[in-house]
Design a protein around this motif. Structure first.
Motif, PDB file in Angstrom:
ATOM      1  N   LYS A 229      -1.909  38.244  32.659  1.00 54.38           N
ATOM      2  CA  LYS A 229      -1.808  37.136  33.201  1.00 54.38           C
ATOM      3  C   LYS A 229      -0.232  36.993  33.790  1.00 54.38           C
ATOM      4  CE  LYS A 229      -1.960  32.159  33.202  1.00 54.38           C
ATOM      5  NZ  LYS A 229      -2.454  30.827  32.567  1.00 54.38           N
ATOM      6  N   ALA A 230       0.644  37.540  32.842  1.00 58.23           N
ATOM      7  CA  ALA A 230       2.105  37.316  33.009  1.00 58.23           C
ATOM      8  C   ALA A 230       2.765  38.038  34.040  1.00 58.23           C
ATOM      9  CB  ALA A 230       3.001  37.313  31.681  1.00 58.23           C
ATOM     10  N   LEU A 231       2.153  39.472  34.000  1.00 58.20           N
ATOM     11  CA  LEU A 231       2.763  40.354  35.205  1.00 58.20           C
ATOM     12  C   LEU A 231       2.010  40.097  36.306  1.00 58.20           C
ATOM     13  CD1 LEU A 231       2.390  43.734  33.191  1.00 58.20           C
ATOM     14  CD2 LEU A 231       4.220  42.448  33.357  1.00 58.20           C
ATOM     15  N   HIS A 232       0.786  39.263  36.345  1.00 56.82           N
ATOM     16  CA  HIS A 232       0.311  39.073  37.779  1.00 56.82           C
ATOM     17  C   HIS A 232       1.257  37.949  38.132  1.00 56.82           C
ATOM     18  CE1 HIS A 232      -2.412  36.389  40.018  1.00 56.82           C
ATOM     19  NE2 HIS A 232      -2.933  37.479  40.798  1.00 56.82           N
ATOM     20  N   GLU A 233       1.760  36.979  37.443  1.00 53.98           N
ATOM     21  CA  GLU A 233       2.458  35.837  37.930  1.00 53.98           C
ATOM     22  C   GLU A 233       3.670  36.531  38.202  1.00 53.98           C
ATOM     23  OE1 GLU A 233       2.540  32.889  34.936  1.00 53.98           O
ATOM     24  OE2 GLU A 233       0.606  32.356  34.959  1.00 53.98           O
ATOM     25  N   ALA A 234       4.066  37.635  37.761  1.00 54.02           N
ATOM     26  CA  ALA A 234       5.521  37.991  38.012  1.00 54.02           C
ATOM     27  C   ALA A 234       5.367  38.848  39.322  1.00 54.02           C
ATOM     28  CB  ALA A 234       5.840  38.980  36.871  1.00 54.02           C
ATOM     29  N   LEU A 235       4.299  39.417  39.527  1.00 60.96           N
ATOM     30  CA  LEU A 235       4.004  40.213  41.094  1.00 60.96           C
ATOM     31  C   LEU A 235       4.036  39.105  42.013  1.00 60.96           C
ATOM     32  CD1 LEU A 235       3.094  42.581  42.632  1.00 60.96           C
ATOM     33  CD2 LEU A 235       0.705  42.143  42.104  1.00 60.96           C
ATOM     34  N   GLU A 236       3.397  37.739  41.707  1.00 66.91           N
ATOM     35  CA  GLU A 236       3.163  36.798  42.727  1.00 66.91           C
ATOM     36  C   GLU A 236       4.740  36.335  42.845  1.00 66.91           C
ATOM     37  OE1 GLU A 236       0.785  35.771  44.365  1.00 66.91           O
ATOM     38  OE2 GLU A 236      -0.455  37.332  43.521  1.00 66.91           O
ATOM     39  N   LYS A 237       5.459  36.270  41.904  1.00 68.73           N
ATOM     40  CA  LYS A 237       7.000  35.696  42.257  1.00 68.73           C
ATOM     41  C   LYS A 237       7.535  36.745  43.065  1.00 68.73           C
ATOM     42  CE  LYS A 237       8.756  33.167  39.117  1.00 68.73           C
ATOM     43  NZ  LYS A 237       9.373  32.556  38.018  1.00 68.73           N
ATOM     44  N   VAL A 238       7.396  38.003  42.780  1.00 66.69           N
ATOM     45  CA  VAL A 238       8.092  39.102  43.870  1.00 66.69           C
ATOM     46  C   VAL A 238       7.738  39.101  44.993  1.00 66.69           C
ATOM     47  CG1 VAL A 238       8.164  41.792  44.115  1.00 66.69           C
ATOM     48  CG2 VAL A 238       8.481  40.857  41.778  1.00 66.69           C
ATOM     49  N   LYS A 239       6.602  38.730  45.400  1.00 69.24           N
ATOM     50  CA  LYS A 239       5.982  38.485  46.802  1.00 69.24           C
ATOM     51  C   LYS A 239       6.524  37.514  47.398  1.00 69.24           C
ATOM     52  CE  LYS A 239       1.357  38.811  47.031  1.00 69.24           C
ATOM     53  NZ  LYS A 239       0.126  39.097  46.722  1.00 69.24           N
ATOM     54  N   ALA A 240       6.804  36.467  46.613  1.00 68.99           N
ATOM     55  CA  ALA A 240       7.530  35.073  47.155  1.00 68.99           C
ATOM     56  C   ALA A 240       9.010  35.423  47.430  1.00 68.99           C
ATOM     57  CB  ALA A 240       7.379  33.989  45.967  1.00 68.99           C
ATOM     58  N   GLU A 241       9.630  36.096  46.637  1.00 68.82           N
ATOM     59  CA  GLU A 241      11.081  36.746  47.021  1.00 68.82           C
ATOM     60  C   GLU A 241      11.032  37.576  48.181  1.00 68.82           C
ATOM     61  OE1 GLU A 241      13.331  35.304  45.416  1.00 68.82           O
ATOM     62  OE2 GLU A 241      12.462  34.330  43.969  1.00 68.82           O
ATOM     63  N   LEU A 242      10.028  38.350  48.196  1.00 65.05           N
ATOM     64  CA  LEU A 242       9.988  39.212  49.461  1.00 65.05           C
ATOM     65  C   LEU A 242       9.732  38.294  50.831  1.00 65.05           C
ATOM     66  CD1 LEU A 242       8.000  42.462  48.428  1.00 65.05           C
ATOM     67  CD2 LEU A 242      10.507  42.224  48.667  1.00 65.05           C
ATOM     68  N   MET A 243       9.007  37.343  50.456  1.00 61.81           N
ATOM     69  CA  MET A 243       8.565  36.383  51.899  1.00 61.81           C
ATOM     70  C   MET A 243       9.745  35.772  52.159  1.00 61.81           C
ATOM     71  SD  MET A 243       5.805  33.371  52.131  1.00 61.81           S
ATOM     72  CE  MET A 243       6.773  32.488  50.933  1.00 61.81           C
TER      73      MET A 243
ATOM     74  N   HIS B 243      -5.107  42.782  41.460  1.00 66.32           N
ATOM     75  CA  HIS B 243      -6.564  43.074  40.750  1.00 66.32           C
ATOM     76  C   HIS B 243      -6.742  43.651  39.580  1.00 66.32           C
ATOM     77  CE1 HIS B 243     -10.808  43.248  40.819  1.00 66.32           C
ATOM     78  NE2 HIS B 243     -10.875  44.436  40.580  1.00 66.32           N
ATOM     79  N   TRP B 244      -5.612  44.854  39.633  1.00 73.34           N
ATOM     80  CA  TRP B 244      -5.787  45.413  38.142  1.00 73.34           C
ATOM     81  C   TRP B 244      -4.903  44.806  37.035  1.00 73.34           C
ATOM     82  CZ3 TRP B 244      -1.592  47.489  34.984  1.00 73.34           C
ATOM     83  CH2 TRP B 244      -2.115  48.572  34.104  1.00 73.34           C
ATOM     84  N   PHE B 245      -3.891  43.764  37.237  1.00 67.84           N
ATOM     85  CA  PHE B 245      -3.318  43.070  36.335  1.00 67.84           C
ATOM     86  C   PHE B 245      -4.405  41.947  35.538  1.00 67.84           C
ATOM     87  CE2 PHE B 245       1.254  43.686  38.196  1.00 67.84           C
ATOM     88  CZ  PHE B 245       1.404  44.825  37.045  1.00 67.84           C
ATOM     89  N   LYS B 246      -5.279  41.449  36.661  1.00 68.40           N
ATOM     90  CA  LYS B 246      -6.250  40.677  36.203  1.00 68.40           C
ATOM     91  C   LYS B 246      -7.386  41.284  35.479  1.00 68.40           C
ATOM     92  CE  LYS B 246      -5.937  37.308  40.121  1.00 68.40           C
ATOM     93  NZ  LYS B 246      -6.608  36.730  41.543  1.00 68.40           N
ATOM     94  N   LYS B 247      -7.879  42.438  35.867  1.00 69.63           N
ATOM     95  CA  LYS B 247      -8.765  43.152  35.052  1.00 69.63           C
ATOM     96  C   LYS B 247      -8.196  43.388  33.756  1.00 69.63           C
ATOM     97  CE  LYS B 247     -11.468  47.452  35.400  1.00 69.63           C
ATOM     98  NZ  LYS B 247     -11.790  48.625  36.344  1.00 69.63           N
ATOM     99  N   LYS B 248      -7.044  43.631  33.503  1.00 67.41           N
ATOM    100  CA  LYS B 248      -6.387  43.926  32.100  1.00 67.41           C
ATOM    101  C   LYS B 248      -5.885  42.658  31.428  1.00 67.41           C
ATOM    102  CE  LYS B 248      -6.969  48.681  32.486  1.00 67.41           C
ATOM    103  NZ  LYS B 248      -7.637  49.278  31.650  1.00 67.41           N
TER     104      LYS B 248
END
Length: 509
Positions: free
Chosen positions: A47-61, A39-44
């Motif tokens: 977008k690229a860091l938000h997508e990077a966070l999603e990719k990290v979550k995918a790797e953890l999954m 949410h903080w990445f979206k507020k700021k």
């Protein structure tokens, strides 16, 4: 005498409930923390860091799914039997070390049998292992491919690898951003009168007398060998200098942007957005990199002495990459001299993909990504093996082995994140084409919307020529610049300091 382990039906329900509650509580906390960061990445508008966070979550999954597969397949895998002669090959320990640690009977038979009687005599005598786990292949005169306890240890390794994957992502981004902070002051300097005066476009100078020429056009640049040696050591002492930054910035603007936009274009923020886009690649793990990680596990075999050469491979790769990036900057300077010994105004470098290996600037990013992950993998393996088998074990039983792995792990992480990655972020802009991150997120979204509307208008124009003009959607005509659609965004962000003239077609993404 071995003690029989209790099953869940022999365990108090309150104990099971407490353990489950603690695990759920920790998991929910982690989930809410990741949601807060997202949410903080979206507020700021990151977008690229938000997508990077999603990719990290995918790797953890993915790592969690691997762990789940190990749980489900623990019994079937542990029942796969192989001959003892095959099982005795490629061990991390030497035969003498295994005998000293486990005993001759365990090493020779693959197991050690004891008689175990329950004190209540409810259970019949059974055979159990003095060590953890049970080798069900012993009755066949064979050995399990991987024992049940070995699979349990793999679970722990996957957890440690997941933790280190997250840590190396955070450290990589933090060190890179720290190094690039000083670029903000250099960017502000380009807006001053002093900078405009020092780079008077009507001023003639010898190429070698400019600041950029004095740094790169010297006696060492006359030979390719001496130039490579110079560039190799230059990455350690001011890998990105002020003169290099300003010269490459000027060359990028002259090659890709309209005349008169230099004072209004924020090159530093453009590089930052580009680096955030590249960070999405760095945090991911491609199948090729996974295969290389598996090969790393294969090298931890007695007799290979992998500690003497394996940790130095990532170091060598990242040093060669850093030297190559410095070499590109020097070649840009040599091209200026090849055009003439006298320059007018500031030196203008000419970007081109031919400066990079195979004509692909992104190949350097792959090498940086490979070095970062393999280094994190090796550190995770070191921590896991220390936790499981103490500091001195079959994987690193010598003092020099421990010293090399720890020192190389820290050195490579700092060198790659603090020196090479920021240098890559600057030099990779010297490719033939500019990247879509030339626009900030709002401008990029508006241009994509413009492009989509224009395609829709073109489709309607071909397929429905009888449609009245008044009923068609209002879209910009061919030849109209996207800047007309972006008029309302001109003063909403500090990022939007670039001025564009009318162009026949919008940029492609």
């Amino acid at each position: 005498m071995a003690i029989k382990e209790r099953s869940l039906e022999e365990t108090p329900t309150w104990a099971i409930a407490v353990v489950c509650f603690v695990l759920l509580f920790i998991s929910i906390l982690i989930e809410y923390f990741l949601h807060f960061i997202s949410h903080w990445f979206k507020k700021k508008h990151k977008k690229a860091l938000h997508e990077a966070l999603e990719k990290v979550k995918a790797e953890l999954m993915l790592l969690g799914f691997i762990s789940l597969l190990l749980v489900v397949l623990q019994d079937p895998v542990s029942q796969i039997c192989i001959p003892k002669t095959v099982a005795k090959t490629w061990h991390p320990c030497s035969h003498e070390q295994e005998i000293a640690k486990y005993g001759k009977d365990y090493v020779d038979d693959g197991r050690k049998i004891l008689e175990d009687f329950d004190s209540t005599d409810f259970y019949s005598p059974r055979r159990s292992l003095a060590t953890k786990g049970y080798d069900k292949c012993a009755a066949k005169g064979k050995v399990a491919l991987v024992s049940a306890y070995g699979i349990h240890q793999l679970h722990i390794f996957i957890f440690v690898l997941a933790v280190f994957h997250v840590l190396y992502c955070i450290i990589t981004y933090a060190l890179g951003k720290t190094k690039m902070k000083k670029w903000k002051s250099w960017e502000r300097e380009t807006k001053t009168i002093e900078y405009q005066y020092a780079n008077d476009p009507e001023r003639f100078r010898f190429a070698r007398d400019t600041s950029f020429g004095r740094r790169h056009l010297n006696i060492w640049s006359k030979s390719s060998f001496t130039l490579w040696i110079t560039c190799f050591f230059r990455q350690f002492f001011g890998s990105v200098t002020k003169v290099d930054y300003l010269t490459l910035r000027h060359g990028f603007i002259m090659a890709h942007l309209p005349a008169g936009s230099a004072a209004r274009f924020d090159f530093q923020k453009y590089i930052q957005r580009s680096l955030e886009e590249d960070f999405k690649v760095v945090v991911g793990i491609s199948p090729l990199i996974w295969c290389i990680a598996v090969l790393f596990l294969l090298t931890n075999t007695h007799g290979w002495n992998s500690y003497l050469w394996l940790p130095f491979i990532p170091l060598l790769v990242i040093l060669v990459v850093g030297a190559k990036l410095q070499m590109i900057i020097s070649k840009l300077g040599l091209r200026i001299q090849d055009k003439g010994y006298v320059v007018k105004g500031a030196p203008v470098v000419e970007p081109g993909d031919d400066l990079f290996w195979f004509g692909r600037p992104r190949f350097i990013l792959f090498l940086i990504h490979l070095v970062l992950f393999t280094n994190a993998f090796q550190l995770a393996f070191f921590v896991w093996s220390t936790y499981e088998f103490t500091l001195r074990n079959c994987f690193h039983h010598k003092t020099e082995d421990i010293a090399i792995r720890i020192s190389m792990g820290g050195l490579i992480q700092v060198l790659c994140s603090y020196i090479t990655l920021p240098l890559y972020a600057l030099v990779t802009q010297m490719g033939t084409s500019m990247r879509p991150t030339i626009f900030n997120d709002r401008v990029a979204n508006a241009l994509k919307k413009w492009h989509h509307t224009a395609k829709k208008q073109t489709k309607h124009g071909h397929s429905g020529s009888n449609t009245p003009q008044s009923s068609r959607p209002t879209t910009p005509t061919h030849g109209m610049s996207p800047v007309h659609l972006l008029h309302n965004y001109n003063h909403r962000s500090l990022d939007q300091q670039t001025s564009f003239t009318a162009s026949p077609s919008p940029p492609r993404f």
